[in-house]
Design a protein around this motif. Structure first.
Motif, PDB file in Angstrom:
ATOM      1  N   GLN A 359      35.035  45.664  45.261  1.00 24.82           N
ATOM      2  CA  GLN A 359      36.224  46.115  44.540  1.00 24.82           C
ATOM      3  C   GLN A 359      37.237  44.972  44.358  1.00 24.82           C
ATOM      4  O   GLN A 359      37.827  44.822  43.284  1.00 24.82           O
ATOM      5  CB  GLN A 359      36.887  47.279  45.296  1.00 24.82           C
ATOM      6  CG  GLN A 359      36.039  48.534  45.365  1.00 24.82           C
ATOM      7  CD  GLN A 359      35.071  48.546  46.546  1.00 24.82           C
ATOM      8  OE1 GLN A 359      34.765  47.494  47.100  1.00 24.82           O
ATOM      9  NE2 GLN A 359      34.581  49.727  46.896  1.00 24.82           N
ATOM     10  N   ILE A 360      37.410  44.171  45.414  1.00 19.23           N
ATOM     11  CA  ILE A 360      38.362  43.058  45.341  1.00 19.23           C
ATOM     12  C   ILE A 360      37.915  42.045  44.303  1.00 19.23           C
ATOM     13  O   ILE A 360      38.698  41.571  43.473  1.00 19.23           O
ATOM     14  CB  ILE A 360      38.512  42.391  46.735  1.00 19.23           C
ATOM     15  CG1 ILE A 360      39.149  43.377  47.716  1.00 19.23           C
ATOM     16  CG2 ILE A 360      39.344  41.121  46.643  1.00 19.23           C
ATOM     17  CD1 ILE A 360      39.090  42.926  49.160  1.00 19.23           C
ATOM     18  N   LEU A 361      36.587  41.703  44.338  1.00 13.99           N
ATOM     19  CA  LEU A 361      36.076  40.720  43.382  1.00 13.99           C
ATOM     20  C   LEU A 361      36.118  41.271  41.960  1.00 13.99           C
ATOM     21  O   LEU A 361      36.423  40.548  41.009  1.00 13.99           O
ATOM     22  CB  LEU A 361      34.640  40.324  43.751  1.00 13.99           C
ATOM     23  CG  LEU A 361      34.016  39.195  42.929  1.00 13.99           C
ATOM     24  CD1 LEU A 361      34.834  37.915  43.057  1.00 13.99           C
ATOM     25  CD2 LEU A 361      32.583  38.938  43.359  1.00 13.99           C
ATOM     26  N   GLU A 363      38.267  43.398  40.715  1.00 13.16           N
ATOM     27  CA  GLU A 363      39.662  43.308  40.245  1.00 13.16           C
ATOM     28  C   GLU A 363      40.025  41.881  39.857  1.00 13.16           C
ATOM     29  O   GLU A 363      40.683  41.639  38.851  1.00 13.16           O
ATOM     30  CB  GLU A 363      40.604  43.818  41.332  1.00 13.16           C
ATOM     31  CG  GLU A 363      40.522  45.321  41.559  1.00 13.16           C
ATOM     32  CD  GLU A 363      41.311  45.761  42.777  1.00 13.16           C
ATOM     33  OE1 GLU A 363      42.030  44.906  43.356  1.00 13.16           O
ATOM     34  OE2 GLU A 363      41.209  46.943  43.152  1.00 13.16           O
ATOM     35  N   PHE A 364      39.548  40.918  40.666  1.00 12.56           N
ATOM     36  CA  PHE A 364      39.843  39.513  40.388  1.00 12.56           C
ATOM     37  C   PHE A 364      39.194  39.063  39.075  1.00 12.56           C
ATOM     38  O   PHE A 364      39.825  38.416  38.237  1.00 12.56           O
ATOM     39  CB  PHE A 364      39.359  38.641  41.546  1.00 12.56           C
ATOM     40  CG  PHE A 364      39.464  37.163  41.281  1.00 12.56           C
ATOM     41  CD1 PHE A 364      40.689  36.522  41.280  1.00 12.56           C
ATOM     42  CD2 PHE A 364      38.318  36.412  40.996  1.00 12.56           C
ATOM     43  CE1 PHE A 364      40.789  35.159  41.023  1.00 12.56           C
ATOM     44  CE2 PHE A 364      38.402  35.059  40.740  1.00 12.56           C
ATOM     45  CZ  PHE A 364      39.648  34.427  40.754  1.00 12.56           C
ATOM     46  N   ILE A 365      37.899  39.431  38.896  1.00  8.54           N
ATOM     47  CA  ILE A 365      37.167  39.017  37.690  1.00  8.54           C
ATOM     48  C   ILE A 365      37.790  39.647  36.441  1.00  8.54           C
ATOM     49  O   ILE A 365      38.008  38.979  35.432  1.00  8.54           O
ATOM     50  CB  ILE A 365      35.673  39.402  37.807  1.00  8.54           C
ATOM     51  CG1 ILE A 365      34.985  38.514  38.854  1.00  8.54           C
ATOM     52  CG2 ILE A 365      34.961  39.257  36.464  1.00  8.54           C
ATOM     53  CD1 ILE A 365      33.572  38.918  39.174  1.00  8.54           C
ATOM     54  N   ALA A 367      40.754  40.581  36.024  1.00  7.04           N
ATOM     55  CA  ALA A 367      42.086  40.027  35.774  1.00  7.04           C
ATOM     56  C   ALA A 367      42.002  38.725  34.976  1.00  7.04           C
ATOM     57  O   ALA A 367      42.966  38.333  34.305  1.00  7.04           O
ATOM     58  CB  ALA A 367      42.814  39.791  37.090  1.00  7.04           C
ATOM     59  N   LEU A 368      40.858  38.044  35.047  1.00  6.74           N
ATOM     60  CA  LEU A 368      40.696  36.781  34.310  1.00  6.74           C
ATOM     61  C   LEU A 368      40.604  37.024  32.814  1.00  6.74           C
ATOM     62  O   LEU A 368      41.163  36.279  32.008  1.00  6.74           O
ATOM     63  CB  LEU A 368      39.434  36.046  34.791  1.00  6.74           C
ATOM     64  CG  LEU A 368      39.420  35.579  36.250  1.00  6.74           C
ATOM     65  CD1 LEU A 368      38.059  35.017  36.608  1.00  6.74           C
ATOM     66  CD2 LEU A 368      40.504  34.528  36.486  1.00  6.74           C
ATOM     67  N   ASP A 370      39.276  40.418  29.782  1.00  9.16           N
ATOM     68  CA  ASP A 370      38.576  41.676  29.537  1.00  9.16           C
ATOM     69  C   ASP A 370      37.487  41.513  28.480  1.00  9.16           C
ATOM     70  O   ASP A 370      36.908  42.481  28.007  1.00  9.16           O
ATOM     71  CB  ASP A 370      39.560  42.768  29.104  1.00  9.16           C
ATOM     72  CG  ASP A 370      40.353  42.353  27.856  1.00  9.16           C
ATOM     73  OD1 ASP A 370      40.146  41.209  27.375  1.00  9.16           O
ATOM     74  OD2 ASP A 370      41.175  43.158  27.391  1.00  9.16           O
TER      75      ASP A 370
END
Length: 488
Positions: A359-361, A363-365, A367-368, A370
């Protein structure tokens, strides 16, 4: 705190700890430091559960089939057939090396087995023809990555097991990418042939060969059935006729075509081609049986072992009972290494889920960007870097559950992403500084890894180009699975 499992694992790798122990130690230490001693029991129980799987039984069977084929002299027949087809071209033995890897891929599905079996034979032969040892080793290492792409493929079985995908769909999706890698490497050799004045080789390895009457008749029948069946399968997509009638018609067409070709090639070429027919039935039996629903991939692997024993003992007479202990021990050791890594990686996956890393990764990806195209580019870069340091099997088990759902949600077909990931990580096997096949090629050739790594760079550039082709043109890998109904 558990989110530090990956950095901790990488630190242990840098310190020289074997991958298997790193996969177990890193999450175990973090769970202990986090006060989750009860989860440590779950971690180590999953080490066994990760190996206790019927689909994974295909891996030792395929390993054993490859060892039996290699010991039975089948590798030599494939090399001679490749020489007959490609040997007359500029840089002939380099082309032979690549084509042999493509053919051998259908038998073993292992890059390491390819490098070891073909390298020990072709690297000395290429040196005698005037190639430098580092160039010969580089071609062998670069072409060996085709092994896990063209079916059968051990890493695709692992991916299907971890992600719940169809093994048959992944096998079919790997055919065209594997062929593209081989063709790309041959084009690269053609460019380098003029630049480095690479020598030619003779078309036929040995003249005046003969073939046993029984094998000759088997080859004659099987070649017509194979060619006729292939034409019937293609025609069935467009012509709604009875399958058996269509196949019988095209078998007759295949016979007429082969008789026409027979008059246009010399007798030595015919013998070499016939001697390659029986070994090359292995991938046909495996894929045909799976696609027709006759047996599962694991059963197909067992059938491949039975076929290898049948060919070695009763058709080619190239295997003896005294060869079996060595063959079995080599297959057992190789399989043990792979299955231990799979088990450890499945245990590692336990901590991945507990840490909420996916989930963390995600969200990070997201955010870079869409834009799926930009994200696919970034993921290819990430996978390429990971492949430099980590073997393809563990990397798939660790990263597949994290990355797969992200891109599926973005509209990327799961089978398409599986092929992107598998091909990328497979190319990593030949990528400096830690590519496994570089070390195998160094061991076989006696050349330093650094020198092979420099010589392999043009070939790696071709393989990276193929990765981006399959990434941005899904039809390359998805057409065959769609035509056969394994993907919607």
């Amino acid at each position: 705190m558990l989110i530090w499992f990956l950095p901790a694992f990488l630190v242990l790798l840098v310190l020289g700890l074997p991958v298997f122990f790193g996969l177990i130690a890193a999450p175990g230490i973090l769970l202990w430091l986090n006060g989750q001693e009860r989860d440590i029991t779950l971690l180590y129980r999953n080490l066994y559960n990760g190996m206790d799987s019927f689909p994974l039984m295909a891996i030792p069977f395929f390993m054993l089939a490859g060892e039996l084929m290699n010991k039975g002299g089948i590798t030599i027949r494939l090399v001679e057939f490749s020489q007959a087809l490609m040997g007359h071209l500029r840089g002939g033995l380099a082309h032979v090396n690549i084509l042999s890897s493509m053919l051998f891929a259908g038998l073993s599905g292992s890059a390491v087995a390819d490098t070891s079996a073909l390298g020990s034979m072709l690297i000395p032969a290429m040196e005698k023809q005037g190639y430098t040892r580092r160039f010969a080793a580089a071609v062998t290492a670069a072409s060996s990555v085709i092994g896990p792409i063209i079916p059968p493929s051990g890493i695709m079985i692992i991916y299907a097991y971890v992600m719940g995908e169809s093994v048959a769909a992944l096998f079919l999706a790997g055919i065209v990418p594997g062929a593209l890698v081989g063709i790309g490497l041959m084009l690269c050799v053609r460019v380098l042939a003029d630049r480095y004045d690479l020598p030619k080789a003779e078309r036929i390895v040995h003249r005046g060969q003969s073939i046993a009457p029984t094998e000759g008749w088997i080859s004659l029948v099987m070649l017509r059935l194979n060619l006729g069946g292939l034409m019937a399968a293609i025609a069935a997509i467009f012509v709604p006729l009875n399958g058996w009638a269509l196949t019988a018609f095209f078998v007759v067409v295949a016979h007429v075509l082969l008789m026409w070709l027979r008059r246009r090639v010399d007798s030595d070429f015919r013998v070499v081609a016939k001697k390659a027919v029986v070994p090359l039935q292995t991938p046909i039996v495996i894929l045909g049986g799976i696609l027709l629903g006759v047996f599962t991939p694991t059963e197909a692997a067992a059938i491949a072992v039975f076929y290898a024993l049948l060919v070695g003992f009763f058709i080619l007479h190239s295997l003896k009972l005294s060869d079996l202990p060595e063959v079995l021990s080599r297959a057992a050791m190789t399989s043990a290494v792979v299955l231990l890594l799979v088990g450890a990686a499945m245990a590692f996956k336990t901590v991945v889920s507990l840490s909420h890393a996916p989930q963390i990764l995600a969200e990070f990806i997201l955010a870079l960007s869409d834009n799926p195209l930009i994200l696919l580019f970034l993921i290819n870069v990430l996978l390429f870097i990971v492949g430099m340091f980590l073997d393809a099997g563990p990397a798939i088990i660790i990263l597949g559950p994290i990355l797969g759902p992200i891109f599926t949600d973005l509209g990327v077909d799961p089978v398409h992403f599986a092929i992107i990931m598998s091909v990328n990580l497979t190319v990593g096997l030949a990528t400096p500084p830690m590519g496994l096949v570089l070390f195998v090629a160094s061991s076989v050739s006696g050349e330093k890894v650094e020198r092979i790594a420099r010589a392999i760079l043009p070939f790696l550039a071709v393989e990276v180009a193929v990765i981006f082709l399959i990434t941005y043109f899904p039809a390359i890998s998805m057409t065959i699975p769609r035509l056969t109904g394994f993907v919607n």
